[in-house]
Motif scaffolding. Structure first.
Motif, PDB file in Angstrom:
ATOM      1  N   UNK A  94       5.101  18.360  24.000  1.00  0.00           N
ATOM      2  CA  UNK A  94       3.951  17.497  24.226  1.00  0.00           C
ATOM      3  C   UNK A  94       3.066  17.428  22.984  1.00  0.00           C
ATOM      4  N   UNK A  95       2.923  18.563  22.316  1.00  0.00           N
ATOM      5  CA  UNK A  95       2.146  18.576  21.079  1.00  0.00           C
ATOM      6  C   UNK A  95       2.819  17.691  20.029  1.00  0.00           C
ATOM      7  N   UNK A  96       4.151  17.813  19.901  1.00  0.00           N
ATOM      8  CA  UNK A  96       4.885  16.977  18.958  1.00  0.00           C
ATOM      9  C   UNK A  96       4.604  15.499  19.224  1.00  0.00           C
ATOM     10  N   UNK A  97       4.629  15.118  20.510  1.00  0.00           N
ATOM     11  CA  UNK A  97       4.408  13.714  20.882  1.00  0.00           C
ATOM     12  C   UNK A  97       2.998  13.258  20.515  1.00  0.00           C
ATOM     13  N   UNK A  98       2.010  14.094  20.832  1.00  0.00           N
ATOM     14  CA  UNK A  98       0.621  13.721  20.558  1.00  0.00           C
ATOM     15  C   UNK A  98       0.379  13.592  19.052  1.00  0.00           C
ATOM     16  N   UNK A  99       0.916  14.497  18.276  1.00  0.00           N
ATOM     17  CA  UNK A  99       0.731  14.425  16.837  1.00  0.00           C
ATOM     18  C   UNK A  99       1.432  13.191  16.254  1.00  0.00           C
ATOM     19  N   UNK A 159       2.113  10.393  17.784  1.00  0.00           N
ATOM     20  CA  UNK A 159       1.400   9.179  18.207  1.00  0.00           C
ATOM     21  C   UNK A 159       0.168   8.931  17.342  1.00  0.00           C
ATOM     22  N   UNK A 160      -0.377   9.980  16.748  1.00  0.00           N
ATOM     23  CA  UNK A 160      -1.563   9.851  15.907  1.00  0.00           C
ATOM     24  C   UNK A 160      -1.223   9.971  14.420  1.00  0.00           C
ATOM     25  N   UNK A 161       0.086   9.778  14.123  1.00  0.00           N
ATOM     26  CA  UNK A 161       0.561   9.791  12.734  1.00  0.00           C
ATOM     27  C   UNK A 161       0.200  11.087  12.008  1.00  0.00           C
ATOM     28  N   UNK A 162       0.261  12.201  12.743  1.00  0.00           N
ATOM     29  CA  UNK A 162       0.007  13.509  12.160  1.00  0.00           C
ATOM     30  C   UNK A 162       1.324  14.268  12.054  1.00  0.00           C
ATOM     31  N   UNK A 163       1.517  14.932  10.948  1.00  0.00           N
ATOM     32  CA  UNK A 163       2.772  15.637  10.701  1.00  0.00           C
ATOM     33  C   UNK A 163       2.785  16.984  11.410  1.00  0.00           C
ATOM     34  N   UNK A 164       3.921  17.308  12.025  1.00  0.00           N
ATOM     35  CA  UNK A 164       4.115  18.634  12.622  1.00  0.00           C
ATOM     36  C   UNK A 164       4.686  19.548  11.547  1.00  0.00           C
ATOM     37  N   UNK A 165       3.907  20.541  11.142  1.00  0.00           N
ATOM     38  CA  UNK A 165       4.356  21.457  10.096  1.00  0.00           C
ATOM     39  C   UNK A 165       4.547  22.852  10.677  1.00  0.00           C
ATOM     40  N   UNK A 166       5.624  23.519  10.248  1.00  0.00           N
ATOM     41  CA  UNK A 166       5.950  24.848  10.765  1.00  0.00           C
ATOM     42  C   UNK A 166       6.197  25.804   9.603  1.00  0.00           C
ATOM     43  N   UNK A 220      -3.793  22.920  11.939  1.00  0.00           N
ATOM     44  CA  UNK A 220      -4.909  22.711  11.026  1.00  0.00           C
ATOM     45  C   UNK A 220      -6.073  22.023  11.735  1.00  0.00           C
ATOM     46  N   UNK A 221      -7.168  21.828  10.984  1.00  0.00           N
ATOM     47  CA  UNK A 221      -8.391  21.268  11.557  1.00  0.00           C
ATOM     48  C   UNK A 221      -8.168  19.874  12.131  1.00  0.00           C
ATOM     49  N   UNK A 222      -7.384  19.060  11.441  1.00  0.00           N
ATOM     50  CA  UNK A 222      -7.166  17.684  11.889  1.00  0.00           C
ATOM     51  C   UNK A 222      -6.293  17.649  13.132  1.00  0.00           C
ATOM     52  N   UNK A 223      -5.256  18.507  13.194  1.00  0.00           N
ATOM     53  CA  UNK A 223      -4.312  18.506  14.316  1.00  0.00           C
ATOM     54  C   UNK A 223      -4.875  19.166  15.562  1.00  0.00           C
ATOM     55  N   UNK A 224      -5.790  20.109  15.400  1.00  0.00           N
ATOM     56  CA  UNK A 224      -6.194  20.956  16.509  1.00  0.00           C
ATOM     57  C   UNK A 224      -6.736  20.189  17.717  1.00  0.00           C
ATOM     58  N   UNK A 225      -7.578  19.148  17.552  1.00  0.00           N
ATOM     59  CA  UNK A 225      -8.027  18.413  18.747  1.00  0.00           C
ATOM     60  C   UNK A 225      -6.874  17.808  19.534  1.00  0.00           C
ATOM     61  N   UNK A 226      -5.858  17.300  18.833  1.00  0.00           N
ATOM     62  CA  UNK A 226      -4.699  16.716  19.525  1.00  0.00           C
ATOM     63  C   UNK A 226      -3.857  17.808  20.183  1.00  0.00           C
ATOM     64  N   UNK A 227      -3.782  18.964  19.543  1.00  0.00           N
ATOM     65  CA  UNK A 227      -3.038  20.090  20.123  1.00  0.00           C
ATOM     66  C   UNK A 227      -3.703  20.532  21.423  1.00  0.00           C
ATOM     67  N   UNK A 228      -5.020  20.669  21.396  1.00  0.00           N
ATOM     68  CA  UNK A 228      -5.751  21.073  22.611  1.00  0.00           C
ATOM     69  C   UNK A 228      -5.571  20.034  23.707  1.00  0.00           C
ATOM     70  N   UNK A 280     -16.110  34.462  18.604  1.00  0.00           N
ATOM     71  CA  UNK A 280     -17.075  33.602  17.910  1.00  0.00           C
ATOM     72  C   UNK A 280     -16.941  32.145  18.333  1.00  0.00           C
ATOM     73  N   UNK A 281     -16.141  31.906  19.386  1.00  0.00           N
ATOM     74  CA  UNK A 281     -16.026  30.560  19.917  1.00  0.00           C
ATOM     75  C   UNK A 281     -14.928  29.716  19.318  1.00  0.00           C
ATOM     76  N   UNK A 282     -14.102  30.263  18.454  1.00  0.00           N
ATOM     77  CA  UNK A 282     -12.992  29.506  17.882  1.00  0.00           C
ATOM     78  C   UNK A 282     -11.854  29.399  18.895  1.00  0.00           C
ATOM     79  N   UNK A 283     -11.059  28.354  18.740  1.00  0.00           N
ATOM     80  CA  UNK A 283      -9.913  28.124  19.608  1.00  0.00           C
ATOM     81  C   UNK A 283      -8.632  28.270  18.782  1.00  0.00           C
ATOM     82  N   UNK A 284      -7.664  29.013  19.329  1.00  0.00           N
ATOM     83  CA  UNK A 284      -6.414  29.241  18.612  1.00  0.00           C
ATOM     84  C   UNK A 284      -5.222  28.776  19.453  1.00  0.00           C
ATOM     85  N   UNK A 285      -4.282  28.174  18.765  1.00  0.00           N
ATOM     86  CA  UNK A 285      -3.013  27.780  19.374  1.00  0.00           C
ATOM     87  C   UNK A 285      -2.073  28.980  19.304  1.00  0.00           C
TER      88      UNK A 285
END
Length: 433
Positions: free
Chosen positions: A66-71, A73-80, A88-96, A179-184
């Motif tokens: 699902x994360x792959x699909x969302x990224x 769809x928003x022209x974001x690269x899936x990097x491993x 990263x910061x740009x991908x994280x909202x779509x990952x969540x 500290x309120x950060x979110x991690x995948x």
């Protein structure tokens, strides 16, 4: 009529597993590939059945597809890196967003109570919450993993208290920092950590790419897993699961099950049938267990002689042990043989004798007897043995508890009849492999 009898026999065969699993804790990870497939409704019904059978369930969902699909769809690269997504910061909202989408879909289906289905009348209490604290993976091989994280703590007592109240716990692969950060978080690692801190009876992975190797075996020991890893067998995903299985087993999780998500009803088949449908990883190997050698003869004799003197074991001479030592496994601790077992095959007849199963009195509560018997059965299965037999005068009940049955009609092979002493009145017990 035949189908009815088959059903009766299946139900009778499932009865021991129903009893054994009741009030036990299972941690089950389900990939999003099966969650968004037509097989998910059946799996939901199976989960409800497990809950009604008194099994304590912690469910986790994967989100990779699902994360792959969302990224995408928003022209974001899936990097491993090292098979871990770099969040990263740009991908994280779509990952969540993707993770929450999977979670909501999962929750909606576990909340169903549709008439004329196995869920009819079901009242499942499904709870989720902030049970997991995460922390950053940091920099690996010079690469900043950013919001990719790992487990810091799990509120295991809170989870346990809710399980004891018959709630099902649902966890997503997200961790929050202090500290309120979110991690995948990698879902597989989270499932292994949860099973470990809960000391779960079973950790179950329902995912794809579980073949990894040609004809995956129905059971593996932790030592077998290590051998596969050393040989580089299977895909990176499969090897990752093997490493997590070993880690979970070392943390006192009793069983790890790998089930192919493509198998409809795979969860029930794996849990309630003898042959299962996936691969089960067990901790059969106490530290110090190894194949016997000629140098162990003296230690084995010291171990079994008191049992031979009391009539528990059939007497074996040093010469006979030397001839049979290739069939022995022993447990050594601080230079002393503290347990032994032999699986002596008769390949012509497709049978094997379980012999010299002995544990030093100081270690008889450590579960070594069960582990050594399972090891002997695995050795027999690897040699295409169809039936194991054991002779005993005093431990027949223990063997029966391990799945053997008393078999007075069983005929010992000719070579074994020569040394058989009818005056001992040993009971013959057999078990199909």
């Amino acid at each position: 009529m035949g189908n009815k009898q088959e059903y009766v026999q299946w139900f009778r065969g499932a009865a021991p597993y129903i009893k054994a699993h009741r009030k036990k804790t299972f941690v089950i990870l389900i990939s999003d590939g099966v969650i968004f497939s037509d097989r998910f409704i059946g799996l939901v019904h199976d989960i409800a059945l497990l809950n009604h059978l008194g099994i304590k369930l912690v469910l986790l969902h994967g989100s990779r597809e699902r994360i792959d699909n969302h990224l995408a769809q928003n022209n974001l690269e899936s990097r491993f890196h090292r098979n871990i997504r770099i969040s990263d910061e740009i991908s994280m909202p779509r990952i969540i967003q993707a993770i929450n989408e999977v979670k909501s879909y999962f929750e909606s289906h576990l909340s169903m109570g549709l008439p004329n289905t196995p869920m009819s009348g079901s009242e499942i209490s499904l709870l989720s919450g902030n049970f997991v604290t995460g922390m950053p993976l940091g920099v690996i091989d010079g690469i900043d993993m950013q919001h990719s994280g790992k487990v810091r703590t799990i509120k295991h007592q809170a989870i346990q208290d809710l399980l004891d109240q018959n709630h099902i716990i649902l966890l997503s692969n997200i961790g929050y920092s202090r500290t309120g950060e979110v991690f995948n978080l990698p879902a597989e690692e989270l499932a292994s950590e949860v099973a470990s801190v809960l000391k779960a009876d079973k950790l179950v992975f329902i995912q794809k790419d579980l073949g990894g190797i040609d004809s995956p075996p129905s059971s593996l020991s932790s030592r077998d897993c290590e051998a596969l890893l050393e040989a580089g067998e299977g895909s990176a995903d499969f090897q990752g699961l093997l490493r997590l299985a070993i880690r979970a087993i070392q943390s006192q999780v009793k069983r790890v099950h790998l089930i192919d998500q493509a198998v409809d009803g795979g969860l029930l088949l794996e849990l309630f049938t003898r042959d299962g449908c996936g691969t089960m990883v067990t901790n059969l190997f106490y530290e110090g267990i190894r194949a016997g050698t000629i140098d162990d003869i003296g230690g084995i004799l010291s171990l079994i002689e008191p049992l031979e003197a009391s009539g528990v074991l059939v007497a074996r001479s040093r010469e006979q042990l030397e001839l049979e030592i290739a069939y022995f496994n022993v447990v050594e601790k601080d230079g002393m043989i503290i347990a032994s077992v032999a699986c002596i095959p008769d390949r012509e007849n497709g049978i094997a004798e379980i012999a010299c199963l002995a544990v030093h009195p100081d270690y008889q509560r450590a579960g070594l007897g069960n582990q050594l018997l399972k090891l002997a059965e695995l050795e027999a299965a690897k040699q295409n043995i169809l039936l194991c037999y054991a002779l005993t005068t005093r431990t027949s009940h223990w063997f029966i508890e391990q799945g053997f049955v008393e078999n007075s009609s069983f005929e010992l092979p000719q070579a074994r009849r020569v040394s058989y002493n009818p005056d001992r009145r040993s009971k013959i017990l057999t078990k199909s492999i």
